[in-house]
Design an enzyme around this catalytic site. Structure first.
Site, PDB file in Angstrom:
ATOM      1  CG  HIS A   1       2.899   4.885   2.185  1.00  0.00           C
ATOM      2  ND1 HIS A   1       2.898   5.697   3.299  1.00  0.00           N
ATOM      3  CD2 HIS A   1       2.841   3.614   2.653  1.00  0.00           C
ATOM      4  CE1 HIS A   1       2.822   4.953   4.389  1.00  0.00           C
ATOM      5  NE2 HIS A   1       2.785   3.688   4.019  1.00  0.00           N
TER       6      HIS A   1
ATOM      7  CD  GLU B   1       2.444   8.810   1.672  1.00  0.00           C
ATOM      8  OE1 GLU B   1       3.598   8.828   2.134  1.00  0.00           O
ATOM      9  OE2 GLU B   1       1.444   8.414   2.328  1.00  0.00           O
TER      10      GLU B   1
ATOM     11  CG  HIS C   1       6.326   8.514   4.278  1.00  0.00           C
ATOM     12  ND1 HIS C   1       5.386   7.515   4.320  1.00  0.00           N
ATOM     13  CD2 HIS C   1       7.509   7.912   4.550  1.00  0.00           C
ATOM     14  CE1 HIS C   1       5.959   6.361   4.608  1.00  0.00           C
ATOM     15  NE2 HIS C   1       7.252   6.579   4.757  1.00  0.00           N
TER      16      HIS C   1
ATOM     17  CD  GLU D   1       4.355  12.065   6.468  1.00  0.00           C
ATOM     18  OE1 GLU D   1       3.868  12.244   5.328  1.00  0.00           O
ATOM     19  OE2 GLU D   1       4.340  10.970   7.062  1.00  0.00           O
TER      20      GLU D   1
END
Length: 1274
Positions: free
Chosen positions: A460, A463, A567, A658
């Protein structure tokens, strides 16, 4: 370094203190000149000196011109004992004196000189610029303002400063031309040929010892310290010289015009002559054979400057006193690192490196899994051992936009070439490269048994933390390799791939400081790449994006074992599955749920904030992840995610990490993210070495089996082996039942105990399942065997070549060693093409033959060029390959590629060993232009026009390959090539897209041999830099998606009468069609790049044609059987050639063979086809033992019984007939007898009654045996 003009006139007379070196002022003359090579004496030293030596020793009072120089060097050589010196021609006076001093001193027995010359080869070359010297004037200290350039003798005879004419590392333009500096060219070549350790270059104009670098990136004349990786060594050596010079050591030479110039530390005076021997020396050898290994790389941790070993494996690495970690590495061997080597003042420290060969096929079998087997090739600690050593931390903490990131990646690839390789997967929507940095001790090569790992960042675009962390990780691994044990072990034993940005387009749209928005999240087509992968539960309807296609192709190409997708937006490790069948947030467990939890925890527990489980209290107060991990679907449903696709479609286990609550944090926070995640990133990579690993081998030849299946009982997720049969299976500690299986083999199951201290090595050796049945079928029924020709060493050598070329980067090595000076700057008209082909035949008559197959509709020749070591001579045992181009005249790129291929092969024949062997063992037929009439009508740069597509009669030739072909061009190909049925492979080149199609072009329900045809097409596409990505990106077809760049012809453009369909059906030859470019007729300026793109693929076809099955058919007496029918997999048919040979290409795996010949018994066999070698089969026929389809024994037995029955029946019938015949004879006999008696009775009874006579005549007289016997006797 002299100031001002930096003038360095010839050195003024004066005594020069001895400088010990292996190379003193390398030099080569345009006219013959001399250099003295002083080496170890072969005779015992003596105190006797020649008169000449006594006379000249100590006299240093004059310059030497050309003729005097030669005499002086000969005299110096004669001053020493026999064998001490050698004078040779390679191309001032101070070095003449040095040569004389060395030779005379050795004869005197000077202990320093004896020790030096007994252990060192010394080259003394007095003048690099003899032409300039002849113009120089004694007493001239510099160049006046009025003098013309070069008048003083500084430059060579062409006015070039030789010390400004060498290629420079900081130059941004083209390398300098060496045409005007032949001295420099010859010198460079000489340096490259020799393994020199140390060199001194003597100049004038000041009194100072100067060491590299001479230039800097800023190109400033003065004031910039340009440090080398070996700065300390160079300083040490410079001081070693200067410390014994009476003026130099003061640091204040007081040269006229530069009286105030000083040099710190002076470069003082006084080197020991043997200081060249400081550092480390030794040998690199094969640990098995003990042989020295040439060109092994010697690298010192923390110093980015490597050396290589000599022809005997010898090396000498100059180092200042200190402690070092040194690694020896060579392709085909496990690298070896020796830590804590102490270098002292004085003689060099001796260190030898015995390298262990990389084992691919001979690997000990493990029946029961046991403990940990570390493959770390170091003499220090095993993988994962902690050390008190403090690693170097990254310094580059800022946000890298694409140009900045690109420079960063290129910089580290350039600075650390021995452990890095920068490559691209393709381009994004906006044509940004999708870069990957590989970090490995053997970059660019898959080492059998070594697992492959990947990190992907910035999927993404907004990110960004993962992007920066991976750049930090690249810096960290590169700078700590060789010094930090943990990093060194990881790089030595893992092939690491780091992709900083999967979505570079989205990144450029995102904004720094944005915590939660979606600006830049998607790619430039506004698709979320993490919803763009095929899904097991949901049909993904969005078009697959270029970035997704590139990554999927990448994952299918490399045998990745473990991966993480980085991410941002929270702080947790998310593991599969990401969605479930109902599409709701619920725990969706994968078969390897325990493994995923273990590897997820390995990351989270090293990040204390993540491990606490409540990462973003201000943003998401109710969010809680126990121990910082979560099942993906349990968190929220993500259909089309990348991590699930990895797990389901490849061998790779992937999680999504993440990295923080803020998606695009400010630059000042980046060091904090590195500190939080550094240990996690390293520990997660180490998980690739957990579970089970090993090889699956063929019991017959010990080779690895590709695509064998490794399955674990009660875990429904098998993995497959890679090219060398190597596999890796992540598992948590425990006891497992593991089975290895492969098509055509009997499976093998082993009980395996996995522990927590690393991967357990378990090897499987599989026996082919057909072996027993084949042995039974051979008893009394002929023979059919797989064989290897062990008697012919050239055959073995060629087999090894094919295997090498089939290996990863094998073709790249072939191309690098080949001459490729091809003139690809224009298209060839028909006339030019004809002249080009004739030129090849005239220049290479021994390997070429030009044939006219026929004429076009407008009477142009259709040329066929054969390239072979015996052109126009039948060699049925060799495979034959056909390349055809120009079937559509408006697509002439293929024509030019084939002309380039022909010239490439001819240019490299007898120059490149690999090309020579390929030509010697292959019959190559090239038809560059099938439609010359159409080609003459087509126009360059016309990308879409159909002008010239058809022949002169308006017929598309690719629709005319039928049994009643109407066009002269197609008839010529059919009659003279296809119907001969002697080709093993055909490759047709066309245009209009970038893909490969395989038969059939006509719509059919099933495709025989589809696996092989698709394999051949995929082979071409995979060797093309972009074709295999499946995204031609042609105008008006930008959304076209062709998986793997390969498609069945009918699925792309269905039509009847195609050349490849006819070739397969009637020529029994597989054919693929390659579409080389979107533009039918691109600009000639694109030809070099098109050749570069297709060169490897075309060469791969020449390699592939030597695989499959090579067979020979004969009878029991050894007589070859031609025209036998070979039926493969109950479908494909080929015929044996003259001499009984046949060859057929097949996809790797096990295949069935039926051999049929008139008058012989049918033979059945199985053959295993490898991906990197041909399988040889000899079929031996026995005389046909069947009559009317029944066994001969049965037919003979039944026939014998039938004949016996017939004979017996005949005898019985004859007997019966005989009996009846005798009765009739007896009746007539008795009848005659009674007739006589009757006449007598008439005579005697003239008056008797008639009744009495009749009753006597007709009574039965055969009722008694006596009467019958009586009659028989008569």
């Amino acid at each position: 370094m002299a100031s001002g003009w930096d003038a360095r006139p010839p050195w003024r007379p004066g005594r020069l203190p001895p400088l010990l070196c292996l190379l003193l002022l390398l030099q080569l003359l345009r006219s013959p000149a001399r250099a003295a090579h002083i080496k170890k004496a072969e005779a015992t030293t003596t105190t006797t000196t020649s008169a000449g030596a006594e006379k000249d020793e100590g006299q240093f009072d004059r310059y030497y011109h050309e003729e005097e120089l030669g005499s002086a060097l000969r005299e110096a050589a004669a001053a020493g004992p026999p064998g001490l010196a050698r004078l040779f021609s390679i191309g001032s006076s101070v070095l003449v004196y040095l040569a004389r001093e060395l030779a005379a001193g050795y004869r005197r027995g000077d202990p320093r000189l004896v020790r030096l010359l007994n252990t060192t080869d010394v080259y003394v070359l007095p003048s690099l610029n003899p032409d300039g010297f002849e113009r120089a004037r004694e007493g001239d200290c510099g160049l006046g303002d009025s003098g013309p350039p070069g008048a003083s003798g500084r430059d060579n005879s062409r006015g070039r400063d030789l010390n400004r004419s060498f290629p420079d590392q900081f130059s941004t333009g083209e390398p300098p031309s060496l045409d005007d500096v032949p001295e420099v060219r010859a010198l460079i070549e000489w340096i490259r040929r020799n393994k020199f350790v140390l060199s001194g270059n003597l100049h004038g104009g000041s009194v100072v010892a100067s060491y590299p670098f001479d230039d800097s990136p800023e190109h400033k004349a003065t004031g910039v310290y340009s440090k080398t990786s070996d700065d300390e060594v160079f300083r040490y050596l410079a001081k070693a010289y200067a410390s014994n010079h009476p003026i130099m050591k003061t640091g204040a030479p007081h040269c006229p015009g530069d009286e105030d110039e000083t040099f710190k530390d002076g470069i003082t005076n006084g080197a020991h002559w043997y200081d060249v021997h400081i550092g480390v020396k030794g040998f690199v050898t094969d640990s098995v054979t003990g042989a020295g290994l040439e060109n092994a790389t010697i690298s010192v941790a923390g110093i980015n400057h490597n050396i290589t070993t000599g022809r005997f494996g010898d090396f000498h690495r100059l180092l200042v006193p200190g402690t070092y970690n040194i690694t020896a590495a060579l392709t085909g061997y496990m690298p070896l690192t020796v830590n804590n080597i102490i270098v002292k003042e004085g003689p060099a420290t001796k260190v030898n490196f015995p390298l262990r060969p990389t084992v691919a096929s001979v690997i000990p079998d493990t029946t029961e899994a046991v403990v940990t087997a570390s493959t770390v090739a170091t003499l220090n600690s095993p993988l994962g051992t902690q050390s008190t050593h403090q690693p170097i931390q990254p310094q580059d903490f800022h946000h890298h936009h694409f140009p900045d990131m690109e420079i960063f990646l290129r910089r580290f690839a350039n600075e650390y070439p021995n452990i890095t390789r920068l490559y691209s997967l393709g381009k994004s929507v906006e044509s940004r490269e999708l870069y990957v940095m590989e970090i490995s001790d053997n970059p660019g090569v898959h080492e059998p048994g070594e697992p492959e790992f990947k990190y992907i960042g910035n999927m993404h675009g907004n990110e960004v933390v993962g992007r920066e962390l991976l750049l930090n990780l690249i810096e960290y691994l590169c700078k700590n390799f060789g010094t930090d044990p943990e990093v060194t072990d990881l790089v030595l034993n893992t092939r690491i791939h780091l992709m900083p940005s999967m979505n570079p387009d989205g990144y450029e749209k995102a904004q720094e400081g944005d915590p939660v928005s979606v600006i830049g999240r998607n790619n430039s087509n506004n698709f979320d790449l993490n919803r763009n992968f095929p899904d097991q539960f949901v049909q993904i309807t969005e078009p697959t994006q270029p970035e997704t296609i590139a990554v999927m192709s990448w994952m299918k190409t490399y045998p990745f074992v473990l991966s993480a997708n980085l991410h941002g937006g929270t702080l947790v490790v998310n593991y599969p599955f990401d969605d479930d069948e109902q599409g709701i947030a619920t725990y969706s467990k994968s078969p390897d749920d325990a493994v995923f939890q273990q590897i997820a925890l390995s990351y989270s527990k090293e990040n204390s904030q993540m491990f606490q489980g409540r990462p973003c209290k201000n943003m998401y107060p109710n969010e809680y992840f126990p121990h910082g991990i979560t099942n993906g679907a349990s968190w929220y449903n993500v259909p089309g995610g990348m991590q699930d696709w990895n797990y389901l479609q490849t061998n790779c286990f992937e999680v999504t990490i993440e990295l923080g609550c803020v998606k695009y944090p400010f630059e000042k926070d980046l060091p904090k993210f590195w500190a939080q995640n550094r240990r996690s990133l390293i520990q997660f990579m180490k998980q690739v070495h957990q579970g089970v690993k090993g090889f699956v081998l063929d019991a017959t030849d010990g080779r690895g089996i590709l695509n064998a299946t490794i399955s674990v009982a009660e875990i429904n997720h098998p993995v497959t082996t890679y090219k060398n049969g190597d596999y890796w299976r992540l598992l948590v500690p425990g006891t497992y039942k593991i089975t290895a299986s492969a098509r055509g083999y009997n499976p093998v199951t082993k009980n395996v105990t996995v522990k927590s201290e690393g991967a357990v090595q378990v090897n499987f050796t599989l026996v082919r399942s057909s072996a027993d049945s084949n042995n039974e079928s051979k008893k009394g029924k002929g023979d059919s065997t797989n064989t290897d020709d062990v008697s012919d060493p050239t055959t073995k050598e060629f087999e090894a070549l094919i295997k090498d070329l089939s290996a990863e980067n094998g073709l790249e090595r072939l191309m690098l060693r080949s001459s490729s000076n091809l003139a690809l700057y224009r298209y060839h008209s028909y006339k030019d093409l004809s002249e080009f082909l004739r030129g090849l035949v005239m220049n290479y008559p021994l390997i070429t033959n030009l044939t006219n197959l026929g004429q076009s509709a407008e009477y142009r020749h259709i040329w066929s060029l054969e390239i072979s070591n015996k052109p126009n001579v039948s060699e049925p045992e060799e495979p034959k390959i056909r390349f055809v181009a120009g079937i559509h005249g408006n697509a002439p790129v293929g024509t030019e590629l084939l002309l380039a291929l022909a010239e490439f092969l001819c240019l490299n024949y007898k120059k490149n060993p690999a090309v020579t062997q390929l030509v010697d063992r292959t019959r190559i037929v090239i038809v560059p232009s099938l439609n010359p009439d159409g080609r003459e009508k087509a126009q360059e740069k016309d990308c879409t026009s159909k002008t010239g597509q058809t022949n002169a009669r308006g017929k598309d030739l690719d629709t005319d390959f039928t049994t009643n072909a109407s066009q002269p061009e197609t008839k010529a190909i059919i009659e003279n090539l296809i119907q001969k049925q002697d080709f093993s492979l055909s490759v047709a080149l066309d245009g209009g897209s970038v893909l490969v199609t395989y038969p059939y072009d006509k719509p059919v329900q099933t495709v025989e041999n589809k696996e092989t045809l698709k394999h051949l097409a995929s082979l071409y596409a995979n060797n093309h830099p972009s074709m295999h990505m499946g995204q031609p990106s042609c105008p008006n077809k930008s959304d076209e998606n062709i998986p793997g760049g390969v498609m069945r012809g009918a699925e792309w453009h269905s039509h009847l009468g195609s050349m490849k369909d006819y070739s397969v059906t009637y020529g029994h030859c597989p054919e693929i069609t390659v579409y080389t470019s979107c533009c039918y007729f691109p600009s000639a300026a694109q030809l070099p790049s098109l050749w570069a793109e297709n060169k490897k693929s075309l060469l791969s076809m020449l390699v592939e044609v030597h695989k499959g099955v090579h067979g020979f058919v004969k009878d029991k007496t050894g007589k070859p059987i031609s025209k036998a029918v070979i039926v493969l997999n109950e479908g494909i048919k080929v015929h044996t050639k003259d001499g009984g040979y046949f060859h057929v290409l097949l996809a790797p795996g096990v295949h069935n063979i039926n051999a049929i010949a008139d008058g012989y018994q049918q033979q059945h066999s199985q053959v295993f086809v490898r991906h990197d070698a041909a399988s040889s089969v000899v079929i031996v026929f026995d005389t046909d033992n069947r009559i009317f389809g029944l066994p001969r024994e049965l037919v003979v037995t039944v026939s014998g019984a039938t004949m016996s029955a017939l004979i017996l029946t005949a005898c019985i019938i004859w007997c019966i007939c005989s009996i009846k015949s005798n009765r009739h004879k007896d009746g007539f006999h008795r009848l005659r007898q009674h007739h006589d008696e009757y006449e007598d009775e008439i005579r005697m009874m003239s008056t008797g009654s008639k009744k009495s006579l009749l009753s006597h005549e007709f009574q039965d007289e055969t009722d008694t045996e006596e009467e019958t016997l009586y009659s028989s006797k008569h």
